[in-house]
Design an enzyme around this catalytic site. Structure first.
Site, short mmCIF file in Angstrom:
data_model
loop_
_atom_site.label_atom_id
_atom_site.label_comp_id
_atom_site.label_asym_id
_atom_site.label_seq_id
_atom_site.Cartn_x
_atom_site.Cartn_y
_atom_site.Cartn_z
N HIS A 95 2.86 -4.71 -2.88
CA HIS A 95 1.41 -4.74 -2.93
C HIS A 95 0.90 -3.37 -3.33
CE1 HIS A 95 -2.65 -4.44 -1.06
NE2 HIS A 95 -2.77 -5.63 -1.61
N SER B 103 0.82 -1.20 0.00
CA SER B 103 0.00 0.00 0.00
C SER B 103 0.86 1.26 0.00
CB SER B 103 -0.99 -0.03 1.17
OG SER B 103 -1.82 -1.16 1.03
#
Length: 195
Positions: A125, A102
């Site tokens: 991610h 993130s």
């Protein structure tokens, strides 16, 4: 402070009492090595921002190194850290160790282009946006601001990765875990360290 980090008493000229100084941490900072090994929050963001500014004033032509092993974190402190990385004069080399999820992925992509590295077993991610998790009243009040932040993050990813807006938007709609090689192909990092 981590267990096992050496400390010594140090007396500043003019002070009556000695204070304990973390030798290792100060040595790493002097070598321009910065670490993000936790969730991005206001405290760690402010610490890293102040260090980047101080080190860039001290020597503006020597690169900074930001090592990232972060599960993500808050958006606004993360964007503040990203903006600082773009503002300081020295190049900021980013290195992914372990996980950059993130906001960690966003900061990894924010390093100087051609100087973004991931270790071979790192996991990256892409940020996923989950607007449905907020309560209805909060959602209505904050929806416009959330959309602005999402657009900002999406535009930065488009600029930093060279991918199209629709590819980045699609990636942000679902959970996308990438290996270091996949992150390189996606443009989040430029190099993958060899084993």
């Amino acid at each position: 402070m981590p267990i096992g980090v050496p400390r010594v008493p140090f007396r500043t000229p003019g002070d009556r009492d000695a204070s304990w100084v973390d030798i290792l941490i100060n040595r790493l900072y002097r070598e321009r090595l910065l670490f993000l090994g936790q969730d991005v929050d206001s405290e760690i963001s402010n610490q890293l921002i102040s260090l980047m500014i101080y080190l860039s004033i001290e020597k503006e032509n020597k690169d900074l190194y930001l090592f990232i092993n972060s599960p993500g974190g808050w958006v606004i402190p993360g964007i503040a850290l990203y903006d600082t990385m773009q503002f300081v004069q020295p190049d900021v080399q980013t290195v992914c160790l372990g996980l950059a999820a993130s906001m960690g992925s966003f900061l990894l992509a924010g390093g100087t282009i051609t100087k973004r590295l991931a270790f071979p077993h790192a996991m990256i991610h892409q940020p996923a946006s989950s607007f449905y998790e907020a309560q209805a009243g909060e959602f209505i009040l904050e929806a416009e601001e959330l959309l602005k932040m999402r657009e900002t993050i999406t535009r930065v990813y488009v600029q930093r990765t060279g991918k199209s807006l629709w590819v980045i938007s699609e990636d942000m709609e679902r959970d996308v875990f990438m290996s270091a090689a996949e992150a390189q192909a996606h443009g989040i990092v430029d190099l993958v360290a060899v084993e």
